[in-house]
Motif scaffolding. Structure first.
Motif, short mmCIF file in Angstrom:
data_model
loop_
_atom_site.label_atom_id
_atom_site.label_comp_id
_atom_site.label_asym_id
_atom_site.label_seq_id
_atom_site.Cartn_x
_atom_site.Cartn_y
_atom_site.Cartn_z
N ARG A 138 3.73 -6.38 10.42
CA ARG A 138 5.18 -6.23 10.40
C ARG A 138 5.55 -5.48 9.13
O ARG A 138 5.26 -5.95 8.02
N LEU A 139 6.16 -4.31 9.29
CA LEU A 139 6.63 -3.54 8.15
C LEU A 139 7.93 -4.17 7.69
O LEU A 139 8.93 -4.12 8.40
N ILE A 140 7.91 -4.81 6.50
CA ILE A 140 9.09 -5.57 6.07
C ILE A 140 9.82 -4.93 4.89
O ILE A 140 10.94 -5.34 4.57
N ARG A 141 9.20 -3.93 4.26
CA ARG A 141 9.85 -3.34 3.09
C ARG A 141 9.27 -1.96 2.81
O ARG A 141 8.06 -1.75 2.94
N GLY A 179 0.81 -1.21 0.00
CA GLY A 179 0.00 0.00 0.00
C GLY A 179 0.84 1.26 0.00
O GLY A 179 2.07 1.21 -0.08
N ILE A 180 0.13 2.37 0.10
CA ILE A 180 0.74 3.69 0.20
C ILE A 180 0.10 4.37 1.39
O ILE A 180 -1.13 4.30 1.57
N GLY A 181 0.92 5.01 2.21
CA GLY A 181 0.35 5.68 3.38
C GLY A 181 1.35 6.61 4.04
O GLY A 181 2.53 6.66 3.67
N PHE A 204 4.81 0.74 0.75
CA PHE A 204 5.29 -0.25 1.72
C PHE A 204 4.75 -1.65 1.46
O PHE A 204 3.79 -1.84 0.71
N VAL A 205 5.37 -2.61 2.14
CA VAL A 205 4.90 -3.99 2.20
C VAL A 205 4.84 -4.38 3.68
O VAL A 205 5.82 -4.22 4.40
#
Length: 145
Positions: A117-120, A18-20, A86-87
């Motif tokens: 979990r923010l992974i990328r 997504g985008i945020g 992000f992923v």
């Protein structure tokens, strides 16, 4: 004749892209375990001319992702708009109890927090200016011919 046994673990993953807007970057010190970074993301959804938000609380995972989040900390603290592509992985929810009255909730009401979990991080824009692109970063790491 020797026999080798595989000790490789298999996992099922769910990834959300997504985008945020990146917010509330902080270092968390749990009672048990190691320190880790956490942040909130206000993800954009719906019509681009009138988007809605979905709010996520994320644990930051991976050295590169942590480095990029820490790089954004000053801009977030200065209330600049930090927009990321992000992923996230492993989404789950957690419940909590409101401790004070708010616009839509009263003290004692139960709320739900979406976590992951923010992974990328693929891109970062600060106040509309592109400051990081995963593709440009990957290209700059490759040897020049």
């Amino acid at each position: 004749m020797t026999t080798q046994t595989s000790t490789q673990k298999n996992f099922f993953n769910i990834h959300t892209t997504g985008i945020g807007y990146l917010n509330n970057i902080r270092l968390v010190e749990p009672k048990k375990g190691s320190l880790f970074y956490s942040c909130d993301i206000a993800a954009l959804v719906g019509d681009s001319s009138k988007p809605e938000y979905r709010f996520f609380n994320c644990n930051v995972k991976g050295e590169e992702t942590e480095r990029l989040v820490k790089r954004c900390q000053d801009a977030v603290n200065e209330k600049k708009k930090v927009l990321i592509s992000f992923v996230m992985s492993d989404l789950w929810f957690d419940t909590f109890t409101y401790q004070k009255d708010g616009k839509e909730h009263k003290k004692g009401d139960t709320g739900v927090t979406l976590k992951g979990r923010l992974i990328r991080i693929k891109t970062i824009k600060v106040d509309g200016q592109l400051v990081y692109s995963e593709q440009a970063h990957a290209n700059s790491d490759s040897p020049q011919a």
